[in-house]
Design an enzyme around this catalytic site. Structure first.
Site, PDB file in Angstrom:
ATOM      1  N   ASN A 180      47.132 -39.568 -69.386  1.00  0.00           N
ATOM      2  CA  ASN A 180      47.094 -39.883 -70.571  1.00  0.00           C
ATOM      3  C   ASN A 180      45.385 -40.581 -70.580  1.00  0.00           C
ATOM      4  O   ASN A 180      45.201 -41.550 -69.021  1.00  0.00           O
ATOM      5  CB  ASN A 180      47.466 -40.418 -71.641  1.00  0.00           C
ATOM      6  CG  ASN A 180      48.682 -39.087 -71.987  1.00  0.00           C
ATOM      7  OD1 ASN A 180      48.817 -38.175 -71.234  1.00  0.00           O
ATOM      8  ND2 ASN A 180      49.544 -40.078 -71.965  1.00  0.00           N
ATOM      9  N   ASP A 201      43.800 -41.555 -73.380  1.00  0.00           N
ATOM     10  CA  ASP A 201      43.634 -42.965 -74.621  1.00  0.00           C
ATOM     11  C   ASP A 201      44.073 -44.017 -74.424  1.00  0.00           C
ATOM     12  O   ASP A 201      44.003 -45.022 -75.971  1.00  0.00           O
ATOM     13  CB  ASP A 201      45.402 -42.341 -75.888  1.00  0.00           C
ATOM     14  CG  ASP A 201      46.220 -41.960 -74.889  1.00  0.00           C
ATOM     15  OD1 ASP A 201      46.866 -42.663 -74.424  1.00  0.00           O
ATOM     16  OD2 ASP A 201      47.605 -41.232 -75.123  1.00  0.00           O
ATOM     17  N   HIS A 209      43.408 -39.188 -64.871  1.00  0.00           N
ATOM     18  CA  HIS A 209      42.222 -38.866 -65.330  1.00  0.00           C
ATOM     19  C   HIS A 209      41.444 -39.053 -66.019  1.00  0.00           C
ATOM     20  O   HIS A 209      40.787 -38.422 -67.129  1.00  0.00           O
ATOM     21  CB  HIS A 209      43.238 -37.763 -66.446  1.00  0.00           C
ATOM     22  CG  HIS A 209      44.240 -35.916 -65.952  1.00  0.00           C
ATOM     23  ND1 HIS A 209      44.636 -35.465 -66.598  1.00  0.00           N
ATOM     24  CD2 HIS A 209      43.976 -35.967 -64.054  1.00  0.00           C
ATOM     25  CE1 HIS A 209      45.111 -35.047 -65.451  1.00  0.00           C
ATOM     26  NE2 HIS A 209      45.062 -35.133 -64.233  1.00  0.00           N
ATOM     27  N   CYS A 236      27.683 -43.683 -65.817  1.00  0.00           N
ATOM     28  CA  CYS A 236      26.554 -43.189 -65.301  1.00  0.00           C
ATOM     29  C   CYS A 236      26.548 -41.717 -64.776  1.00  0.00           C
ATOM     30  O   CYS A 236      27.078 -41.809 -63.841  1.00  0.00           O
ATOM     31  CB  CYS A 236      24.857 -44.062 -65.185  1.00  0.00           C
ATOM     32  SG  CYS A 236      23.543 -43.792 -65.510  1.00  0.00           S
ATOM     33  N   CYS A 290      23.524 -43.553 -61.812  1.00  0.00           N
ATOM     34  CA  CYS A 290      23.787 -45.184 -61.086  1.00  0.00           C
ATOM     35  C   CYS A 290      25.563 -45.133 -60.663  1.00  0.00           C
ATOM     36  O   CYS A 290      25.485 -46.037 -60.156  1.00  0.00           O
ATOM     37  CB  CYS A 290      23.070 -46.041 -61.782  1.00  0.00           C
ATOM     38  SG  CYS A 290      23.741 -46.751 -63.157  1.00  0.00           S
ATOM     39  N   CYS A 345      22.717 -44.515 -70.699  1.00  0.00           N
ATOM     40  CA  CYS A 345      23.142 -45.839 -69.463  1.00  0.00           C
ATOM     41  C   CYS A 345      22.440 -47.179 -69.716  1.00  0.00           C
ATOM     42  O   CYS A 345      21.291 -46.865 -69.871  1.00  0.00           O
ATOM     43  CB  CYS A 345      22.842 -45.748 -68.186  1.00  0.00           C
ATOM     44  SG  CYS A 345      24.025 -46.748 -67.153  1.00  0.00           S
TER      45      CYS A 345
HETATM   46  N1  APR Z   1      58.137 -36.846 -76.835  1.00  0.00           N
HETATM   47  C1  APR Z   1      58.807 -35.772 -75.603  1.00  0.00           C
HETATM   48  N2  APR Z   1      57.744 -35.311 -75.002  1.00  0.00           N
HETATM   49  C2  APR Z   1      57.319 -33.901 -76.099  1.00  0.00           C
HETATM   50  C3  APR Z   1      57.077 -34.947 -76.795  1.00  0.00           C
HETATM   51  C4  APR Z   1      57.363 -35.670 -77.780  1.00  0.00           C
HETATM   52  N3  APR Z   1      57.451 -37.080 -78.598  1.00  0.00           N
HETATM   53  N4  APR Z   1      55.607 -33.789 -77.690  1.00  0.00           N
HETATM   54  C5  APR Z   1      56.113 -32.843 -76.998  1.00  0.00           C
HETATM   55  N5  APR Z   1      55.640 -33.420 -75.916  1.00  0.00           N
HETATM   56  C6  APR Z   1      55.662 -32.470 -74.692  1.00  0.00           C
HETATM   57  C7  APR Z   1      55.472 -30.591 -75.110  1.00  0.00           C
HETATM   58  O1  APR Z   1      56.397 -30.504 -74.800  1.00  0.00           O
HETATM   59  C8  APR Z   1      55.018 -30.115 -73.474  1.00  0.00           C
HETATM   60  O2  APR Z   1      55.750 -30.230 -72.159  1.00  0.00           O
HETATM   61  O3  APR Z   1      54.937 -32.957 -73.852  1.00  0.00           O
HETATM   62  C9  APR Z   1      54.245 -31.971 -73.024  1.00  0.00           C
HETATM   63  C10 APR Z   1      52.639 -31.424 -73.358  1.00  0.00           C
HETATM   64  O4  APR Z   1      51.814 -31.003 -72.422  1.00  0.00           O
HETATM   65  P1  APR Z   1      50.485 -30.617 -72.210  1.00  0.00           P
HETATM   66  O5  APR Z   1      49.971 -30.582 -74.067  1.00  0.00           O
HETATM   67  O6  APR Z   1      50.956 -29.729 -71.560  1.00  0.00           O
HETATM   68  O7  APR Z   1      49.783 -32.605 -72.089  1.00  0.00           O
HETATM   69  P2  APR Z   1      49.439 -32.852 -70.133  1.00  0.00           P
HETATM   70  O8  APR Z   1      50.836 -32.208 -69.548  1.00  0.00           O
HETATM   71  O9  APR Z   1      49.431 -34.384 -70.265  1.00  0.00           O
HETATM   72  O10 APR Z   1      48.658 -31.807 -70.284  1.00  0.00           O
HETATM   73  C11 APR Z   1      48.748 -32.128 -68.182  1.00  0.00           C
HETATM   74  O11 APR Z   1      46.031 -31.221 -69.056  1.00  0.00           O
HETATM   75  O12 APR Z   1      44.375 -30.186 -70.193  1.00  0.00           O
HETATM   76  C12 APR Z   1      44.437 -31.034 -69.688  1.00  0.00           C
HETATM   77  O13 APR Z   1      43.670 -32.981 -68.810  1.00  0.00           O
HETATM   78  C13 APR Z   1      44.920 -32.912 -69.710  1.00  0.00           C
HETATM   79  O14 APR Z   1      45.413 -34.712 -69.011  1.00  0.00           O
HETATM   80  C14 APR Z   1      45.887 -33.615 -69.757  1.00  0.00           C
HETATM   81  C15 APR Z   1      46.407 -32.028 -68.494  1.00  0.00           C
END
Ligand code: APR
Length: 263
Positions: free
Chosen positions: A122, A124, A139, A147, A150, A168
Site C-alpha cells: 500500500n 497510502d 510499492h 524528481c 535530480c 521539483c
Molecule cells: N479484509 C480483508 N481482505 C479484504 C478486505 C477486507 N476488509 N477487503 C478486500 N479484501 C481483499 C480482497 O478480497 C482482495 O483479495 O483484499 C484483496 C485486494 O486485492 P487487490 O485489490 O488486488 O490489492 P493488492 O493485492 O494490494 O494489489 C496489489 O496491484 O495495482 C496494483 O500497485 C497496486 O499494490 C497494488 C497491487
C-alpha cells in the site's frame, strides 16, 4: 426493566458471530502467540475498511480505470498531468482516511514481538499513521514526489496539489509520484530486505492482497518453501490460499484484532 450498569448484553446474533470467529481463529492465534519472529505482508484489503478502494474485485479501481493509462512509465511520458490528476484524486480519498482496527492490531503485534517486519504494497501511509514502525513499502508512498531529473524526494501532503504536474523544488524538473508502476522494477535493496525478513521469521501473515501482482505474490510461497508457517487473512480465497497453512476468510478489521490480541 433496567439492566444493572455492569451487565454487558450481546444480542444472540452478535454473540454467535463472535464465538464462531474465536473458533476459527484459535489455532492461528496460538501459532502467532508462540512465535517471536513475524513478517506481515499487507495489500489494499487492509485499508478497505478505512474507505480506500481496492484494485480488483467488483468495486476495484481497475474495473473503472485502465492501469496502462495511469500507472506506467509510458502513461506518465504520454500525459503526466492525467497521471497526476489520478494520484491527486487518490490522495484526496486517503487524506481523510483513518487507520482501522486491522492496522492497529498489527501495531499491537509489533509491540509484542522481538522481530517484526511489516511489508506493505500500500502507498497510502495508513500503517505509519497507526504507529507501525518497521515498515517496508514495496510499492512506494503516494505522499512523496520524486524528481525525474535530480531524484530528490519531497514529502508532500497537499490536497489538492498546488501545481499539476508538480515541479521539483530543487531543480525545477518534472516530479513523479514516488511509487512503483507496472513494468518498473522494485529496487533490489528493498527486495533484499523483504527476503531477509522472510528468512528471519517463523510465521508469515498475509493480509488483504489478491496475490496476483509479482513479486509480492511470490513472497508467501518463498516463506512456505523455506519452512515458515504462512497464515492468510482475506475476504475471499486467493490463487495461493490452498498452498498456505491456514486461510482465514473475513474482514481484516474484524479478524486481526482477535488474532493479534495480547494474552
Ligand atoms: N479484509 C480483508 N481482505 C479484504 C478486505 C477486507 N476488509 N477487503 C478486500 N479484501 C481483499 C480482497 O478480497 C482482495 O483479495 O483484499 C484483496 C485486494 O486485492 P487487490 O485489490 O488486488 O490489492 P493488492 O493485492 O494490494 O494489489 C496489489 O496491484 O495495482 C496494483 O500497485 C497496486 O499494490 C497494488 C497491487
Amino acid at each position: 426493566m433496567l439492566t444493572k450498569p455492569y451487565e454487558v448484553r450481546f444480542n444472540s446474533h452478535i454473540l454467535n458471530k463472535l464465538i464462531k470467529m474465536e473458533d476459527k481463529i484459535r489455532e492461528p492465534k496460538e501459532i502467532l502467540d508462540r512465535a517471536s519472529n513475524i513478517t506481515v505482508l499487507t495489500g489494499a484489503g487492509i485499508s478497505a475498511e478505512s474507505g480506500i478502494p481496492t484494485f480488483r474485485g467488483e468495486e476495484g479501481l481497475w474495473k473503472k480505470f485502465r492501469s496502462e493509462e495511469l500507472a506506467s512509465q509510458e502513461a506518465f511520458q504520454r500525459n503526466p498531468k492525467l497521471v497526476w490528476e489520478w494520484y491527486d484524486w487518490r490522495r484526496g480519498i486517503a487524506k481523510d482516511a483513518k487507520p482501522n482496527l486491522g492496522h492497529y492490531a498489527l501495531v499491537n503485534l509489533e509491540n509484542e514481538k522481538s522481530n517484526f517486519t511489516l511489508v506493505t504494497q500500500n502507498i497510502d501511509g495508513l500503517h505509519q499513521l497507526a504507529g507501525s514502525r518497521n515498515i517496508i513499502e514495496m510499492h512506494g508512498n503516494q505522499w512523496q514526489i520524486r524528481c525525474t531529473s535530480c531524484g530528490i524526494i519531497e514529502q508532500n501532503h497537499d490536497v489538492p496539489l498546488n501545481e499539476l504536474p508538480p515541479k521539483c523544488k530543487n531543480c525545477g524538473a518534472l516530479g513523479r509520484p514516488n511509487v512503483v508502476w507496472f513494468g518498473e522494477i522494485i529496487p533490489m535493496a528493498i527486495i533484499d530486505n523483504i527476503l531477509i525478513a522472510i528468512e528471519r521469521c517463523e510465521v508469515m501473515l498475509i493480509v488483504g492482497t489478491s496475490g496476483v501482482v509479482e513479486p509480492a505474490a511470490s513472497m508467501g510461497l518463498i516463506a512456505k518453501h523455506t519452512g515458515k508457517t504462512v497464515i492468510e487473512v482475506n475476504l475471499e480465497t486467493t490463487p495461493n490460499s490452498s498452498l498456505y497453512d491456514i486461510s482465514i476468510l473475513g474482514k481484516s478489521g474484524e479478524i486481526l484484532p482477535i488474532l493479534c490480541k495480547s494474552n
